[in-house]
Design a protein around this motif. Sequence first.
Motif: not given
Length: 306
Positions: A226-238
């Motif tokens: 779960w990675e919060e990115r600086t452009d305010s999006s979230v990267r989620i790996e499942q």
Amino acid sequence: MKAAATRAGFVAIVGAPNAGKSTLVNALVGAKVSIVSPKVQTTRMRVIGIAMTDLADGTRAQVVLVDTPGIFRVARRRLERAMVAAAWQGAEDADAVALVVDAERGAGEETRAIMEKLRSSRARRHLVLNKIDLVPREKLLALTAELNTLLPFDRTFMVSALRHDGIADVLAALAEGLPAGPFLYPEDQAADLPMRLLAAEVTREQVFLQLHQELPYEAAVETDKWEERTDSSVRIEQTIHVQREGQRAIVLGKGGTRIKQIGARARQELGRMLERPVHLFLHVKVSARWAEDPAHYRAIGLDYEP
Ligand code: GDP
Ligand code: MG
């Protein structure tokens, strides 16, 4: 100078399917942490919401809400038995229990069975009559009297979880009843753990919706990153865990079309809940022992009971 006093504790939210437990948890927390769906039984694990509130005397309180899944599911499989046990354990360990009743439907068989179980519990008991937007006041008073005769409650609340009606009173009462003590979760984590569980649940729901004919109850989903990115999006790996190679092929679909569709829908749903762009990456893995492995039960907040 004296430090601000704090209270913290667990409140189990119990009730028949569709009573509005998830909606109530969402309303109490003020953010969407639990799946709300018109279908019965979408929640598979103990999803916790954490509500922070300030009491009138300046005390700060952390109310940890335990959403109890599937208490009445016929528990054939081991995972299901663990879920049912977790649900009751949650109710028994809690500082307070809130029984949510759909005021329009009244107390059915399931609600009565839960009340029987609660009779022996030492936790403070609250009755939350929900969906009052659908019911005339006389009926609410009659239902309050009826249920309190069956089992006396410490407090009875009348709310519309959907419209956030009466929610502040419930939160204040739950918070006041908690023991004095330090917070159980760091404040900044109040969102993260439930969000990971939620994100897994959203994807699992898509797997179920899209494949339940071919894949009954076979898949489990874990959020790995779960990675919060600086452009305010979230990267989620499942990872979607299945038990056999053939099931992996089903989840992937011809040329990967099925997994794409699952990912697209889950990403859409997550984006809507989180109110920001989501990048979702799904892996499918054959984990033959998944359903029998205790470590995985703990990872999703369940105790393993052979
Ligand atoms: P759960 O199974 O107990 O978690 O119930 P949910 O929270 O998923 O709610 C079941 C259904 O009842 C959903 O369609 C909700 O929108 C609806 N619902 C929940 N609270 C209220 C309410 O206060 N008023 C009305 N009219 N509907 C509600
Ligand atoms: Mg629910």
